[in-house]
Design a protein around this motif. Structure first.
Motif: not given
Length: 168
Positions: A14-18, A87-91, A108-114, A161-168
């Motif tokens: 699961k990725f922090p993506i809405t 709530e701190g999401y990157s919109v 895409f920043k790995n420390n913020k949900p998207v 997005i998931t490619k970038q979040l998987s690498i970081k």
């Protein structure tokens, strides 16, 4: 040997993506969004608007993924996006604008949900939501057409997005 749905060994994640679908009302597109969100391990799918068809036409393309994807239907995209932003999401809006940045160059920043905002099949993301966005991204197009189907575009964006979040 070709693998089947039952023999493939993809890592479930699961990725922090809405994904926020603003006024996406075409039943086959809605069904396909469920499949796409399931495929990319999206945390939540939110349909914003009235008359969101979650009917037989939708389930024909969803292939039962509506049963496994965390989703909800709300009336207001503005209040939903505002809440996530607070709530701190990157919109991030997926739309072609004067100042949108190419998806291929966006980090895409790995420390913020998207919160990925996708828009109406005909009119795209509303100006009000674009104003709330931290960034607007687009997919570079190389043919005659300047856009693609909302689900195709969402799939391309979620892949990146998931490619970038998987690498970081």
């Amino acid at each position: 040997m070709q693998l089947t749905h039952y023999t493939s060994n993809f890592e479930r994640k699961k990725f922090p993506i809405t994904v926020i679908a603003e006024n996406v009302t075409n039943a086959p597109n809605i069904g396909s969004l469920f499949r796409t969100c399931d495929a990319f391990g999206v945390e939540k799918l939110v349909f914003c608007g009235t008359d969101i068809p979650l009917d037989r036409k939708m389930t024909k393309t969803s292939r039962a993924t509506e049963k496994v994807v965390n989703y909800k239907v709300v009336d207001s995209a503005i209040s939903t996006v505002t809440k996530l932003k607070n709530e701190g999401y990157s919109v991030i809006s997926l739309e072609i604008t004067n100042d949108s940045q190419a998806l291929s160059t966006f980090s895409f920043k790995n420390n913020k949900p998207v919160a990925l905002i996708i828009g109406d099949e005909n009119f795209g993301v509303s100006p009000e939501i674009l104003k709330l966005s931290d960034a607007t991204i687009h997919i570079n197009m190389f043919g005659q057409n300047s856009s693609m189907n909302v689900v195709q575009a969402t799939s391309v964006a979620l892949y990146e997005i998931t490619k970038q979040l998987s690498i970081k």
